[in-house]
Design a protein around this motif. Structure first.
Motif, PDB file in Angstrom:
ATOM      1  N   THR A   1       3.726   4.917  -0.287  1.00 33.87           N
ATOM      2  CA  THR A   1       2.397   4.334   0.972  1.00 33.87           C
ATOM      3  C   THR A   1       2.564   2.771   1.078  1.00 33.87           C
ATOM      4  O   THR A   1       2.897   2.332  -0.019  1.00 33.87           O
ATOM      5  N   ILE A   2       2.895   2.298   2.140  1.00 37.20           N
ATOM      6  CA  ILE A   2       2.246   0.791   2.347  1.00 37.20           C
ATOM      7  C   ILE A   2       1.214   0.218   1.765  1.00 37.20           C
ATOM      8  O   ILE A   2       0.924  -0.536   1.963  1.00 37.20           O
ATOM      9  N   GLU A   3       0.183   1.058   1.514  1.00 29.26           N
ATOM     10  CA  GLU A   3      -1.164   0.899   0.624  1.00 29.26           C
ATOM     11  C   GLU A   3      -0.636   0.879  -0.667  1.00 29.26           C
ATOM     12  O   GLU A   3      -1.902   0.567  -1.070  1.00 29.26           O
TER      13      GLU A   3
ATOM     14  N   ILE B   1       4.541   0.094  -1.847  1.00 31.57           N
ATOM     15  CA  ILE B   1       5.962   1.001  -2.410  1.00 31.57           C
ATOM     16  C   ILE B   1       7.168   0.596  -2.166  1.00 31.57           C
ATOM     17  O   ILE B   1       6.962   0.535  -0.920  1.00 31.57           O
ATOM     18  N   SER B   2       8.158  -0.004  -2.464  1.00 30.57           N
ATOM     19  CA  SER B   2       9.522  -0.301  -2.082  1.00 30.57           C
ATOM     20  C   SER B   2      10.771   0.675  -2.617  1.00 30.57           C
ATOM     21  O   SER B   2      12.124   0.492  -2.088  1.00 30.57           O
TER      22      SER B   2
ATOM     23  N   VAL C   1       8.657   3.475 -10.372  1.00 29.47           N
ATOM     24  CA  VAL C   1       7.493   3.037  -8.994  1.00 29.47           C
ATOM     25  C   VAL C   1       8.131   1.823  -9.159  1.00 29.47           C
ATOM     26  O   VAL C   1       7.953   1.020  -9.688  1.00 29.47           O
ATOM     27  N   GLY C   2       8.547   1.267  -8.170  1.00 26.05           N
ATOM     28  CA  GLY C   2       9.129  -0.525  -7.626  1.00 26.05           C
ATOM     29  C   GLY C   2       7.943  -0.541  -6.259  1.00 26.05           C
ATOM     30  O   GLY C   2       8.105  -0.348  -5.214  1.00 26.05           O
ATOM     31  N   THR C   3       7.159  -2.154  -6.455  1.00 25.06           N
ATOM     32  CA  THR C   3       6.451  -2.293  -5.683  1.00 25.06           C
ATOM     33  C   THR C   3       7.003  -3.845  -5.038  1.00 25.06           C
ATOM     34  O   THR C   3       8.021  -3.688  -5.304  1.00 25.06           O
TER      35      THR C   3
END
Length: 688
Positions: free
Chosen positions: A195-197, A233-234, A246-248
């Motif tokens: 998500t964008i959060e 999250i990107s 997970v990449g940010t």
């Protein structure tokens, strides 16, 4: 082909070099190849492996035969056949592609997500169908068991399109305003969306319920990181049944175990750029994470950097060719990147010649030459007296030094050091001397501990090498070179005691063999001494003398065993006589013993009786115990014997038992008297 190395890991760039324009004729291309050395030396692994302007995404089909890439301008998709090393087809599209996926093993089923909300399906023949989603999409994943496509984008809903029924299903409602990426675990089908959060929501496609929530934004913030905005999250990637990376958007990669809400490892790229791609390399336990500037390869258990790759242009997408060391990149440039890293794995089957090419390059390393320039450091400039040229056009700054014209360098060096030829001559003479020394017979360097054992092992190894049947023999590890037995030749505690009885009986011919080896050891020590002092090689003992001596060893084996046994008996007799003399000379002193409280002293004969009793056989002891009453032997119904032992008690225990017995009898007597009184009292009441 450009070669770079970091942490002793060589990376071969197969796409570097000049590219020729498409509009040139074949005649002009051939003429350019003759004139330009760079064009002639380049390696074109796949023909026309490029886009007109920019390449955005790149993927490999499951069978490994086709490489598909999208780019612009105009928006298009290109398919390359690796078996033919050329372009198979090209299809132009109506709008730019955000991402795409290959649903089949080859290129026959492809799904494209466009930036204008359209979803386009292509078959083997070409365009097949087009539909639209309600909001702008950013990523999608395909769930094979249910034939559902999950789309995430600028909405809180996850849209589901069923390809079997050909209609949209009820969407999944998330808690976030927008979703950036998604992925489906191929092992158990868990669907995850980023998500964008800065959170990751996990859903079960069977029940369409959320089963987990990870707050990655909070976990990515550590004491060393500097963050200006909330991490989103990107990138998202599953590995196996339990691991997820997970990449940010702030440049951190978090590695999770699905059974825990805390990350196992947090890796920071230190660039502050969004992570665009994450790949797993399972053979070496590596994770390949890429942002727009660099591709980092690091160990997933420790986080230690394995190597890194920094292309000249920004990276849009990364694809690792399955089961190989080839890496494909989509860049902000017409040429798509092809990199080969031999440490990661072998070259793919369709370009197996790369292995031979890289091996030849490693065998014959060539120094990097930049035209006619010489690379010098600031220290070299100080030695040459050219520090005043820093900042002038004669020196070009590069990394930790400068490039200067090779002719200027040779002139200045000749002026500064006119005796350079003498130094060169001395170096050449020294090299010749070292070459002649290398041709001599090399001396055996023996360890400090267990020299004879080491010499024996060296001789056995030489015999194996000399034997005719050495090809048929199985190669066994050498103890001298094995690290597990290294201490045996270094620590004096492991020195073999040749005077011990076991060694002399197990090695009956040790005396003769040890004498030979001692002679050899002396010769070797003399050779080492002469090598250090005079640097001359002494002659050793001829092999014919050794073979003549070893031929008589088997005949004298029995006699040598008898001699050793006689010597051992004589030594034992001498030791016994010495002990007997010592016993006669020693004067016995009285010994005092302390008796514990509550015990009585009987005599010292009890211990002697016990020792005699222990020496008797079991049958006699059982008979004696049966007479004393401490043993009871009885037959059972099955036909076996049953033995019952009663332990002997000490005087104190007997007294205690008698006291307990008297106490019990006294209590019984009191109970009886109390019972008589009660009965008399009842009778008196009944009479009244």
């Amino acid at each position: 082909m450009q070669v770079s190395s970091l942490n002793e890991v060589k990376i071969y760039s197969l796409s570097c070099g000049k590219s020729l324009p498409e509009w040139l004729s074949d005649r002009k291309k051939r003429a350019l190849q003759k004139k330009d050395v760079d064009i002639r030396r380049r390696i074109e692994l796949i023909q026309d492996f490029e886009m007109p302007t920019v390449s955005t995404t790149i993927k490999v089909s499951k069978d490994g035969q086709y490489i598909l890439a999208t780019g612009t301008y105009k928006p298009r998709v290109r398919c390359y056949d690796t078996y033919q090393l050329s372009l198979k087809f090209e299809r132009c599209l109506d709008s730019d592609v955000v991402t795409f996926d290959i649903l089949s093993d080859d290129y026959s089923k492809i799904v494209f997500l466009h930036n204008d909300r359209y979803i386009e399906f292509h078959s083997q023949q070409g365009f097949y169908y087009k539909t639209r989603i309600p909001k702008f999409g950013r990523d999608f994943s395909y769930h094979y068991p249910s034939c559902d496509l999950y789309f995430v984008g600028a909405s809180s809903e996850v849209y589901r399109l069923n390809l079997e029924q050909g209609r949209y299903l009820n969407p999944l409602q998330t808690d976030s305003a927008e979703n950036n990426v998604c992925d489906i675990n191929s092992m158990h089908g868990l669907f995850a969306t980023g998500t964008i959060e800065g959170r990751v929501e996990c859903w079960d496609p069977r029940t369409r319920n959320r089963v987990g929530l990870l707050d990655c934004a909070l976990s990515s913030v550590t004491a060393d990181t500097e963050i200006d905005s909330l991490p989103t999250i990107s990138a998202l990637k599953f590995n196996g049944a339990l691991n997820m990376a997970v990449g940010t958007s702030t440049g951190q990669v978090l590695l999770y175990d699905l059974r825990s809400s805390n990350p196992l490892l947090v890796k920071d790229h230190q660039y502050g750029l969004a992570i665009k791609s994450i790949q797993f390399q399972n053979s070496l336990d590596l994770i390949l994470s890429a942002d727009s500037r660099i591709i980092k390869m690091w160990n997933k258990d420790t986080g230690k950097i394995f190597t890194s790759l920094e292309p000249e242009h920004d990276i849009n997408d990364v694809c690792l060719y399955p089961d190989s060391g080839m890496l494909l990149t989509a860049n902000e440039t017409p040429k798509m990147g092809i990199y080969y890293i031999p440490v990661l794995g072998p070259a793919p089957r369709w370009c197996s010649f790369l292995d031979n090419l890289t091996e030849e390059l490693e065998e014959n390393p060539e120094s990097t030459v930049y035209d006619d320039y010489k690379f010098v450091t600031r220290k070299d400039l100080d030695n040459l007296g050219l520090t005043h040229l820093i900042g002038s056009p004669l020196l070009r700054a590069y990394m930790h030094g400068f490039f200067m014209d090779i002719r200027l360098y040779h002139k200045v060096k000749l002026m500064v050091n006119p005796f350079a030829y003498e130094e060169y001559r001395k170096d050449r003479i020294r090299q010749k001397i070292e070459e002649t020394r290398a041709q001599r017979v090399k001396l055996k360097k023996l360890p400090k501990v267990n020299k004879e054992l080491a010499l024996k092992l060296i001789e056995e190894e030489e015999e194996k090498q000399r034997s005719v049947w050495k090809k048929k023999l199985k190669k066994l590890p050498n103890i001298l070179t094995d690290d597990r037995f290294k201490v045996m030749f270094e620590n004096p505690d492991f020195q073999v005691d040749e005077q011990s009885e076991e060694f002399r009986l197990l090695n009956p011919l040790v005396s003769k063999i040890s004498e030979k080896r001692k002679k050899k050891l002396k010769l070797l020590e003399q050779q080492e001494f002469l090598e250090q002092e005079e640097e001359e090689e002494p002659e050793g003992k001829p092999s014919d003398a050794e073979s003549s001596e070893t031929s008589d060893d088997e005949k004298d084996w029995v006699e040598e065993v008898r001699k050793q046994r006689k010597l051992l008996r004589q030594e034992e007799k001498l030791r016994w006589q010495e002990r007997f003399k010592e016993d006669q000379q020693t004067v016995l002193k009285p010994q005092f013993f302390e008796i514990k409280a509550g015990e009585e002293f009987r005599s010292f004969k009890d211990s002697a009786k016990k020792q005699k009793l222990m020496k008797k056989p079991l049958e006699d002891r059982l008979q004696l115990e049966a007479k004393l009453g401490t043993l009871n032997v009885s037959d059972t119904t099955v036909g076996s014997k049953q033995l019952t032992f009663t332990l002997k008690r000490s005087e104190q225990q007997k007294k205690q038992q008698e006291a307990e017995k008297q106490h019990r009898q006294e209590r019984k007597r009191l109970r009886r008297s109390a019972g008589h009184l009660k009965t008399n009292h009842r009778r008196g009441h009944s009479f009244h």
